[in-house]
Write a protein that holds these residues in place. Sequence first.
Motif, short mmCIF file in Angstrom:
data_model
loop_
_atom_site.label_atom_id
_atom_site.label_comp_id
_atom_site.label_asym_id
_atom_site.label_seq_id
_atom_site.Cartn_x
_atom_site.Cartn_y
_atom_site.Cartn_z
N THR A 45 0.96 -1.12 -0.18
CA THR A 45 0.02 0.06 0.08
C THR A 45 0.94 1.40 0.02
OG1 THR A 45 -1.83 -1.15 1.11
CG2 THR A 45 -1.87 1.20 1.28
N PRO A 46 0.79 2.24 -0.96
CA PRO A 46 1.63 3.10 -1.04
C PRO A 46 1.31 4.23 0.06
CG PRO A 46 0.17 2.95 -3.09
CD PRO A 46 -0.24 2.01 -2.35
N ALA A 47 2.30 4.91 0.77
CA ALA A 47 2.14 5.77 1.84
C ALA A 47 1.06 7.10 1.37
CB ALA A 47 3.28 6.47 2.19
N SER A 48 0.90 7.30 0.28
CA SER A 48 0.22 8.39 -0.38
C SER A 48 -1.35 8.22 -0.57
CB SER A 48 0.78 9.21 -1.30
OG SER A 48 0.76 8.31 -2.58
N GLU A 49 -1.54 6.82 -0.30
CA GLU A 49 -2.95 6.21 -0.63
C GLU A 49 -4.00 6.93 0.19
OE1 GLU A 49 -3.70 2.17 -2.16
OE2 GLU A 49 -4.28 1.73 -0.26
N SER A 50 -5.23 7.34 -0.21
CA SER A 50 -6.17 7.96 0.47
C SER A 50 -6.80 6.92 1.39
CB SER A 50 -7.54 8.45 -0.34
OG SER A 50 -8.09 7.42 -0.91
N PRO A 51 -7.47 7.46 2.57
CA PRO A 51 -7.91 6.30 3.55
C PRO A 51 -9.33 5.70 2.84
CG PRO A 51 -7.67 8.54 4.61
CD PRO A 51 -7.33 8.68 2.98
N ALA A 52 -9.99 6.19 2.10
CA ALA A 52 -10.97 5.59 1.21
C ALA A 52 -10.44 4.36 0.35
CB ALA A 52 -11.96 6.55 0.15
N VAL A 53 -9.38 4.51 -0.22
CA VAL A 53 -8.73 3.60 -1.09
C VAL A 53 -8.03 2.45 -0.41
CG1 VAL A 53 -6.84 3.12 -2.67
CG2 VAL A 53 -8.59 5.12 -3.21
N SER A 54 -7.46 2.83 0.87
CA SER A 54 -7.20 1.97 1.78
C SER A 54 -7.93 0.98 2.39
CB SER A 54 -6.29 2.57 2.90
OG SER A 54 -5.07 3.41 2.37
N GLU A 55 -9.38 1.77 2.78
CA GLU A 55 -10.41 0.85 3.17
C GLU A 55 -10.87 0.02 2.10
OE1 GLU A 55 -14.88 1.50 4.68
OE2 GLU A 55 -13.38 3.29 4.96
N LEU A 56 -11.05 0.46 0.86
CA LEU A 56 -11.45 -0.51 -0.44
C LEU A 56 -10.41 -1.61 -0.52
CD1 LEU A 56 -13.25 -0.82 -2.95
CD2 LEU A 56 -11.77 0.72 -4.10
N ARG A 57 -9.07 -1.41 -0.39
CA ARG A 57 -8.04 -2.36 -0.65
C ARG A 57 -8.15 -3.60 0.57
NH1 ARG A 57 -3.43 -2.28 -3.24
NH2 ARG A 57 -3.51 -0.09 -3.52
N ALA A 58 -8.59 -3.08 1.97
CA ALA A 58 -8.61 -3.84 3.02
C ALA A 58 -9.93 -4.86 2.67
CB ALA A 58 -8.74 -3.09 4.35
N ASP A 59 -11.10 -4.18 2.34
CA ASP A 59 -12.33 -4.93 1.95
C ASP A 59 -12.28 -6.05 1.06
OD1 ASP A 59 -13.74 -3.47 3.94
OD2 ASP A 59 -14.64 -2.23 2.55
N LEU A 60 -11.32 -5.36 -0.11
CA LEU A 60 -11.20 -6.47 -1.27
C LEU A 60 -10.33 -7.51 -0.52
CD1 LEU A 60 -10.22 -3.90 -3.92
CD2 LEU A 60 -11.94 -5.63 -4.26
N GLU A 61 -9.45 -7.51 0.31
CA GLU A 61 -8.46 -8.65 0.71
C GLU A 61 -9.37 -9.29 1.59
OE1 GLU A 61 -5.15 -6.76 2.48
OE2 GLU A 61 -4.30 -6.23 0.31
N THR A 62 -10.33 -8.88 2.42
CA THR A 62 -11.12 -9.43 3.44
C THR A 62 -12.00 -10.64 2.66
OG1 THR A 62 -10.82 -7.88 5.09
CG2 THR A 62 -12.52 -9.58 5.25
N TYR A 63 -12.76 -10.00 1.79
CA TYR A 63 -13.55 -10.88 0.95
C TYR A 63 -12.98 -11.94 0.09
CZ TYR A 63 -17.52 -8.20 3.05
OH TYR A 63 -18.36 -7.57 3.80
N PHE A 64 -11.76 -11.40 -0.59
CA PHE A 64 -11.16 -12.51 -1.53
C PHE A 64 -10.60 -13.51 -0.56
CE2 PHE A 64 -6.84 -13.71 -2.52
CZ PHE A 64 -7.20 -14.41 -3.69
N ALA A 65 -10.19 -13.22 0.63
CA ALA A 65 -9.54 -14.34 1.49
C ALA A 65 -10.69 -15.36 1.74
CB ALA A 65 -8.90 -13.92 2.52
N PHE A 66 -12.06 -14.85 2.17
CA PHE A 66 -13.04 -15.72 2.38
C PHE A 66 -13.42 -16.41 1.33
CE2 PHE A 66 -17.71 -16.43 2.16
CZ PHE A 66 -17.69 -17.44 3.27
N LEU A 67 -13.69 -16.06 0.17
CA LEU A 67 -13.85 -16.67 -0.92
C LEU A 67 -13.03 -17.60 -1.59
CD1 LEU A 67 -16.09 -14.03 -3.03
CD2 LEU A 67 -16.94 -16.18 -1.75
N ARG A 68 -11.67 -17.37 -1.29
CA ARG A 68 -10.61 -18.20 -1.69
C ARG A 68 -10.71 -19.42 -0.68
NH1 ARG A 68 -5.69 -15.49 0.13
NH2 ARG A 68 -6.50 -16.59 1.98
N ASP A 69 -10.59 -19.07 0.38
CA ASP A 69 -10.61 -20.25 1.38
C ASP A 69 -12.20 -21.11 1.33
OD1 ASP A 69 -8.22 -19.27 2.36
OD2 ASP A 69 -9.32 -18.36 4.13
#
Length: 90
Positions: free
Chosen positions: A7-31
């Motif tokens: 995650t780039p240091a200059s990333e906006s909080p909204a994009v950081s939250e979107l990235r975290a949500d993507l990772e969460t749901y991806f991990a669930f569906l992958r598993d």
Amino acid sequence: MTKRDDTPASESPAVSELRADLETYFAFLRDFSTETRDPALSRMTGYAYGYAMAKLEDGDPAAAAKQLAWLVSRSSQHQDATGYTGARQS
């Protein structure tokens, strides 16, 4: 498979939250797709996640959000599964 340290240091909080949500749901569906031996779900999940991450890198969070919506919708079809992430927090 997910890389939170990219995650780039200059990333906006909204994009950081979107990235975290993507990772969460991806991990669930992958598993879940691994547990249920569902190769089609596994491929679709991987494609949606990969496309979303590419769009984030390309500076297009709206396109990434569309992929997140699919991941959330697909996850909600498996609400009874162990590790279900539940509804997104706002």
